[in-house]
Enzyme design. Structure first.
Site, PDB file in Angstrom:
ATOM      1  N   GLY A 153       0.781  -1.240   0.000  1.00 21.45           N
ATOM      2  CA  GLY A 153       0.000   0.000   0.000  1.00 21.45           C
ATOM      3  C   GLY A 153       0.806   1.281   0.000  1.00 21.45           C
ATOM      4  O   GLY A 153       0.357   2.292  -0.536  1.00 21.45           O
ATOM      5  N   GLU A 207       3.769   4.332   6.140  1.00 22.21           N
ATOM      6  CA  GLU A 207       2.593   3.457   6.068  1.00 22.21           C
ATOM      7  C   GLU A 207       1.475   4.151   5.301  1.00 22.21           C
ATOM      8  O   GLU A 207       1.340   5.372   5.343  1.00 22.21           O
ATOM      9  CB  GLU A 207       2.198   3.100   7.513  1.00 22.21           C
ATOM     10  CG  GLU A 207       0.953   2.296   7.726  1.00 22.21           C
ATOM     11  CD  GLU A 207       0.947   0.894   7.126  1.00 22.21           C
ATOM     12  OE1 GLU A 207       1.184   0.796   5.908  1.00 22.21           O
ATOM     13  OE2 GLU A 207       0.648  -0.069   7.844  1.00 22.21           O
ATOM     14  N   ASP A 208       0.696   3.380   4.586  1.00 15.97           N
ATOM     15  CA  ASP A 208      -0.378   3.971   3.795  1.00 15.97           C
ATOM     16  C   ASP A 208      -1.536   4.454   4.667  1.00 15.97           C
ATOM     17  O   ASP A 208      -1.964   5.601   4.582  1.00 15.97           O
ATOM     18  CB  ASP A 208      -0.886   2.986   2.719  1.00 15.97           C
ATOM     19  CG  ASP A 208      -1.281   1.612   3.280  1.00 15.97           C
ATOM     20  OD1 ASP A 208      -1.123   1.369   4.498  1.00 15.97           O
ATOM     21  OD2 ASP A 208      -1.741   0.766   2.485  1.00 15.97           O
ATOM     22  N   ASP A 241      -5.878   1.925  10.284  1.00 16.71           N
ATOM     23  CA  ASP A 241      -7.299   1.678  10.521  1.00 16.71           C
ATOM     24  C   ASP A 241      -7.442   1.256  11.979  1.00 16.71           C
ATOM     25  O   ASP A 241      -7.535   2.092  12.870  1.00 16.71           O
ATOM     26  CB  ASP A 241      -7.770   0.614   9.528  1.00 16.71           C
ATOM     27  CG  ASP A 241      -9.257   0.330   9.580  1.00 16.71           C
ATOM     28  OD1 ASP A 241      -9.977   1.032  10.317  1.00 16.71           O
ATOM     29  OD2 ASP A 241      -9.718  -0.598   8.887  1.00 16.71           O
ATOM     30  N   LYS A 245      -7.756   6.635   9.827  1.00 17.68           N
ATOM     31  CA  LYS A 245      -9.228   6.597   9.882  1.00 17.68           C
ATOM     32  C   LYS A 245      -9.683   6.989  11.277  1.00 17.68           C
ATOM     33  O   LYS A 245      -9.339   6.329  12.261  1.00 17.68           O
ATOM     34  CB  LYS A 245      -9.731   5.195   9.575  1.00 17.68           C
ATOM     35  CG  LYS A 245      -9.738   4.883   8.105  1.00 17.68           C
ATOM     36  CD  LYS A 245     -10.522   3.623   7.845  1.00 17.68           C
ATOM     37  CE  LYS A 245     -10.072   3.019   6.533  1.00 17.68           C
ATOM     38  NZ  LYS A 245     -10.736   1.729   6.278  1.00 17.68           N
ATOM     39  N   VAL A 279     -11.353   2.932   1.634  1.00 17.16           N
ATOM     40  CA  VAL A 279     -10.880   3.792   0.552  1.00 17.16           C
ATOM     41  C   VAL A 279      -9.927   3.033  -0.367  1.00 17.16           C
ATOM     42  O   VAL A 279      -9.313   2.043   0.038  1.00 17.16           O
ATOM     43  CB  VAL A 279     -10.190   5.066   1.095  1.00 17.16           C
ATOM     44  CG1 VAL A 279     -11.189   5.964   1.805  1.00 17.16           C
ATOM     45  CG2 VAL A 279      -9.021   4.725   2.019  1.00 17.16           C
ATOM     46  N   ARG A 326      -5.125   0.227  -7.102  1.00 14.81           N
ATOM     47  CA  ARG A 326      -3.987   0.912  -6.466  1.00 14.81           C
ATOM     48  C   ARG A 326      -3.522   2.096  -7.303  1.00 14.81           C
ATOM     49  O   ARG A 326      -2.939   3.040  -6.779  1.00 14.81           O
ATOM     50  CB  ARG A 326      -2.800  -0.045  -6.312  1.00 14.81           C
ATOM     51  CG  ARG A 326      -3.020  -1.165  -5.306  1.00 14.81           C
ATOM     52  CD  ARG A 326      -1.691  -1.862  -5.030  1.00 14.81           C
ATOM     53  NE  ARG A 326      -1.853  -3.153  -4.369  1.00 14.81           N
ATOM     54  CZ  ARG A 326      -1.973  -3.329  -3.058  1.00 14.81           C
ATOM     55  NH1 ARG A 326      -1.982  -2.288  -2.254  1.00 14.81           N
ATOM     56  NH2 ARG A 326      -2.097  -4.530  -2.546  1.00 14.81           N
TER      57      ARG A 326
HETATM   58  P1  IMP Z   1      -5.048  -1.926  10.476  1.00 12.30           P
HETATM   59  O1  IMP Z   1      -4.146  -3.012  10.979  1.00 12.30           O
HETATM   60  O2  IMP Z   1      -6.490  -2.194  10.790  1.00 12.30           O
HETATM   61  O3  IMP Z   1      -4.613  -0.553  10.935  1.00 12.30           O
HETATM   62  O4  IMP Z   1      -4.990  -1.971   8.906  1.00 12.30           O
HETATM   63  C1  IMP Z   1      -3.878  -1.546   8.240  1.00 12.30           C
HETATM   64  C2  IMP Z   1      -3.755  -2.114   6.865  1.00 12.30           C
HETATM   65  O5  IMP Z   1      -5.004  -2.544   6.317  1.00 12.30           O
HETATM   66  C3  IMP Z   1      -3.246  -1.018   5.964  1.00 12.30           C
HETATM   67  O6  IMP Z   1      -1.841  -1.029   5.881  1.00 12.30           O
HETATM   68  C4  IMP Z   1      -3.914  -1.317   4.656  1.00 12.30           C
HETATM   69  O7  IMP Z   1      -3.098  -2.177   3.902  1.00 12.30           O
HETATM   70  C5  IMP Z   1      -5.177  -2.040   5.022  1.00 12.30           C
HETATM   71  N1  IMP Z   1      -6.329  -1.109   5.018  1.00 12.30           N
HETATM   72  C6  IMP Z   1      -6.952  -0.591   6.091  1.00 12.30           C
HETATM   73  N2  IMP Z   1      -7.953   0.222   5.719  1.00 12.30           N
HETATM   74  C7  IMP Z   1      -7.940   0.215   4.362  1.00 12.30           C
HETATM   75  C8  IMP Z   1      -8.746   0.888   3.366  1.00 12.30           C
HETATM   76  O8  IMP Z   1      -9.672   1.664   3.644  1.00 12.30           O
HETATM   77  N3  IMP Z   1      -8.424   0.628   2.070  1.00 12.30           N
HETATM   78  C9  IMP Z   1      -7.419  -0.216   1.697  1.00 12.30           C
HETATM   79  N4  IMP Z   1      -6.635  -0.843   2.598  1.00 12.30           N
HETATM   80  C10 IMP Z   1      -6.901  -0.634   3.913  1.00 12.30           C
HETATM   81 MG    MG Z   2      -1.607  -2.676   3.448  1.00 12.59          MG
END
Ligand code: IMP
Ligand code: MG
Length: 197
Positions: free
Chosen positions: A63, A118-119, A122, A150, A172, A184
């Site tokens: 990402g 990091e992209d 969440d 987010k 997103v 992407r």
């Molecule tokens: P987390 O562990 O829940 O914070 O998720 C992080 C990872 O999930 C990110 O590095 C993204 O690769 C993916 N991710 C989380 N939300 C989104 C989104 O809205 N779109 C696409 N990828 C997401």
């Molecule tokens: Mg990711």
């Protein structure tokens, strides 16, 4: 390669490409211009904060590939770049918090000033895992630069030194972010539409 101005617009919606006009591509959440402006600012801030040092930028694949590319060029310091690939177990749109390292770093972190790129954050579980994993390798410092956060979704407290944008808690796509590996290569960050007419 065709110049940006030569990319043909969608026949029914001038200014949009067929990709941007696809059924799964919703409204723009962060425009290309806003991405560029904010990344320039982040680059200036990082340049000032790390003056006299050569930070190691660690991009989290896949990402962050586009953000890493633009951010690294916005930093006026002799940076090094490396990448990790992680995959979190879960569905296409939800993280489980269990992270698997698919590609590890090539370089040693001891005494390095590490900036994780990091992209999107969440739940924060992926980043939380990565921070603990990287800290165990004794870097001189470890900070995070996340393009998107987010709002209201985090299930852990993670110290985010640099944040591009806070966005509403919806899924997103674009600017590196995918849904099932697709979309992407959108130039802006869009809401993911369900594809129904
Ligand atoms: P987390 O562990 O829940 O914070 O998720 C992080 C990872 O999930 C990110 O590095 C993204 O690769 C993916 N991710 C989380 N939300 C989104 C989104 O809205 N779109 C696409 N990828 C997401
Ligand atoms: Mg990711």
């Amino acid at each position: 390669m065709a110049d940006r101005a030569e990319v043909p617009g969608h026949p029914d919606r001038p200014g949009t490409t067929p990709l941007e006009d696809g059924p799964e591509v919703g409204r723009v959440i962060v425009s290309e211009a806003d991405l560029h402006a904010r990344i320039t600012e982040l680059g200036q801030q990082i340049t000032a904060d790390y003056a006299g040092r050569a930070p190691l930028l660690v991009g989290v694949l896949k990402g962050a590939f586009m953000f890493m590319s633009d951010l690294s060029r916005a930093i006026a310091l002799p940076v090094e770049v490396d990448f990790m690939a992680v995959s979190s177990y879960g569905s296409a749109t939800r993280t489980s918090g269990v992270v698997r390292i698919v590609k590890d770093l090539d370089v040693d972190l001891v005494d390095r000033h590490v900036l994780v790129v990091e992209d999107i954050v969440d739940s924060g579980l992926t980043l939380n895992y990565l921070q603990r994993y990287l800290l165990a390798r004794s870097p001189a410092s470890l900070e995070v630069c996340a393009l998107l956060v987010k709002d209201g979704q985090q299930r852990t407290t993670t110290d985010l030194r640099y944040v591009g944008f806070h966005i509403p808690p919806e899924f997103v796509v674009g600017y590196g972010l995918d849904v099932d590996e697709r979309l992407r290569n959108l130039r802006a960050v869009h809401a993911h539409a369900d594809g129904l007419p």
